[in-house]
Design an enzyme around this catalytic site. Structure first.
Site, mmCIF file in Angstrom:
data_model
loop_
_atom_site.group_PDB
_atom_site.id
_atom_site.type_symbol
_atom_site.label_atom_id
_atom_site.label_comp_id
_atom_site.label_asym_id
_atom_site.label_seq_id
_atom_site.Cartn_x
_atom_site.Cartn_y
_atom_site.Cartn_z
ATOM 1 N N GLY A 96 0.495 -1.004 -0.019
ATOM 2 C CA GLY A 96 0.022 0.110 -0.028
ATOM 3 C C GLY A 96 0.734 1.186 -0.212
ATOM 4 N N GLY A 134 2.106 4.829 1.283
ATOM 5 C CA GLY A 134 2.879 4.851 2.459
ATOM 6 C C GLY A 134 3.832 4.839 2.801
ATOM 7 N N SER A 135 4.211 5.857 4.010
ATOM 8 C CA SER A 135 5.420 5.418 4.732
ATOM 9 C C SER A 135 6.640 4.051 5.219
ATOM 10 C CB SER A 135 6.228 6.467 5.615
ATOM 11 O OG SER A 135 6.082 8.142 4.708
ATOM 12 N N GLU A 150 -0.411 -1.272 -6.812
ATOM 13 C CA GLU A 150 -1.363 -0.437 -7.578
ATOM 14 C C GLU A 150 -0.013 1.129 -8.183
ATOM 15 O OE1 GLU A 150 -5.025 -0.463 -4.091
ATOM 16 O OE2 GLU A 150 -3.107 -0.061 -3.664
ATOM 17 N N ASN A 193 -8.567 9.076 5.212
ATOM 18 C CA ASN A 193 -7.898 8.838 3.174
ATOM 19 C C ASN A 193 -9.400 8.313 2.644
ATOM 20 O OD1 ASN A 193 -6.032 10.185 3.843
ATOM 21 N ND2 ASN A 193 -4.522 9.111 4.026
ATOM 22 N N GLY A 201 -6.812 0.258 -1.669
ATOM 23 C CA GLY A 201 -7.290 -0.719 -2.414
ATOM 24 C C GLY A 201 -7.244 -2.011 -1.915
#
Length: 497
Positions: A263, A265-266, A288, A378, A382
């Site tokens: 996914g 993000g950090s 994705e 947010n 997915g």
């Protein structure tokens, strides 16, 4: 002029300013725009639309692939343009409007938006605004750094505005694989059996007569906001790598694992970076978003091929990757998000899905979206597409937040996006809980013992013991199950002092 970018000469007469193109978007319309996780969004036309709305109010329903960059959601929200928004966003200004109820937000699994459009469950866009690197001799649209839902928006819309962005190099052409599923009830299987299969076309095939405007822009994508790995994310990565080693030793996976999905993000990016020092080789990725870690793994010789729906890079990697794209191009493909996230393909390829949780409870129910059960962060993105269908559904998070005031592991999740049936592995910097084959009480024991921060472990053990004494297949004390969230709302801390 721009003959290398607009290769169908009849479309040269459609060149116009962003303001002129934005004037084609009328109050009450449904608009489909390109863009997926701050990559490949149309830039000039939405900004012109926001400027126009400041003078002459109008409101639209906006659908995209995922989040937009360049503060577009912020600008559109502040200008009052957005009546409805779907299926994902990350902007603080828009988030505030969503939680106040002034913008209606439809949170969706990212694989489902165009499926619902295709089956007339959602209103098809009146107009599509698609960023492109070029228009081919046939009038087909070559996307830029993302595909997202752009292909279906352009196919479904009555009219199409194409924004040619000169900031993107023409070497992006050939990177995309545009495949549109056939229609039910005679739909055929998606013929994708390997991560590196190409099954579609390199451009979006539409009737060029639908293109009503071509706008020239020159604005780069926003850089990714991922942070470098820290001690806690490195610990999460270490726990996961040790788990993968055990899976290989047990014969459940080979040393090249299975196709990886991470996914945005950090935390997820940092976990993928952890594979740089692992013993695993010849890795593949079916995801994705292709982030910094994708290209770090390429450069380290660890990654053989990566399939995604967008490329979103930090300032650190952007110039190097896109300035030397030929170094990677034969090992990359960008697909529509309904293909990158398609349940059929995810199940067939046996994906290892690694996604981030806001919180999870002692039985393995995961909240990805709602702070305190009510305030949208947010969106689900997915993560659900992969969690329900992956070979391994893994969720990662730090065990605490806000300086320790919040535990990411709670008695009962305040909102559930991924229920216990879809979650295999949970990881924090404290440890890893393998939930496969465990009953609810066994899951709780594994989660409390392995994932919970020491500051919260005694309180969770006490809750679980008293719940078990009361009984039930999934023991809970309903009067107390959400007390930690109530404490947080009232005092700023989950545990009462």
């Amino acid at each position: 002029m721009y003959a290398d970018r607009i290769r169908l000469p009849v479309l040269h007469s459609k060149l116009m300013s962003a303001a002129e193109a934005a004037a084609l978007i009328q109050d009450g319309m449904t608009v489909g725009m390109s863009g997926f996780t701050r990559a490949g969004e149309a830039k000039a036309v939405p900004l012109a639309l926001a400027e126009r709305a400041r003078q002459t109010p109008l409101r639209i329903s906006l659908m995209t692939g995922a989040s937009l960059g360049n503060d577009l959601d912020k600008q559109l929200t502040e200008a009052g343009v957005l009546a409805r928004r779907m299926p994902f966003q990350v902007d603080a200004t828009l988030r505030k409007a969503i939680n106040e109820g002034s913008v209606m937000f439809i949170d969706q699994h990212l694989s489902e938006t165009v499926e619902q459009l295709r089956n007339h469950q959602l209103k098809k866009p009146d107009i599509a605004v698609i960023e492109a690197v070029a228009i081919t001799e046939q009038g087909h649209i070559v996307p830029t750094t993302s595909v997202g839902n752009s292909a279906s928006f352009a196919i479904f819309a009555e009219k199409v505005i194409v924004e040619i962005n000169l900031a993107h190099h023409t070497n992006l052409e050939g990177l995309h694989d545009i495949y549109i599923p056939t229609y039910r009830p005679t739909r055929t299987p998606i013929p994708l059996t390997r991560v590196d299969d190409r099954i579609g076309t390199p451009a979006i095939p539409i009737d060029p007569a639908k293109i009503v405007a071509v706008v020239i822009s020159n604005q780069p994508d926003s850089p990714s906001t991922v942070l470098p790995p820290d001690a806690e994310t490195q610990a999460i990565a270490d726990h996961l790598i040790d788990f993968f080693k055990r899976e290989v030793a047990a014969g459940r996976m080979s040393n090249n694992l299975a196709p990886l999905q991470a996914g945005i993000g950090s935390i997820a990016n940092a976990v993928m970076c952890g594979l740089l020092e692992s013993p695993f080789e010849d890795l593949t990725m079916y995801s994705e978003v292709l982030q910094d870690s994708t290209f770090d793994l390429f450069d380290a010789g660890k990654l053989r091929f990566a399939s995604g729906s967008s490329i979103t890079l930090s300032t650190r990697r952007n110039a190097d990757v896109f300035g030397n794209l030929e170094r990677y191009k034969d090992r990359l493909v960008l697909r529509p998000q309904e293909i990158s996230n398609h349940p059929e393909v995810v199940r067939r390829l046996g994906i290892i899905g690694i996604n981030t949780a806001l919180e999870f409870d002692i039985y393995g129910n995961v909240n990805s979206t709602h702070v305190g059960g009510t305030k949208m962060m947010n969106g689900i993105g997915g993560s659900g597409d992969f969690a329900r269908n992956a070979h391994l559904a893994i969720f990662v998070t730090k065990s605490t937040a806000k300086g320790g005031a919040i535990s990411s592991v709670v008695p009962m999740a305040s909102h559930v996006d991924h229920n216990e049936h879809d979650v295999d592995i949970l990881v924090t910097e404290q440890g890893l809980a393998d939930l496969r084959g465990l009953a609810p009480r066994e899951r709780a024991r594994a989660i409390i013992d392995n994932c919970v921060h020491p500051d919260y472990r005694e309180a969770l053990n006490d809750y679980f013991a008293r719940a078990c004494a009361k009984g039930g297949h999934t023991p809970h004390l309903l009067r107390e199950a959400l007390q930690w969230h109530i404490n947080l709302e009232e005092t700023g801390r989950m545990l009462a002092s």
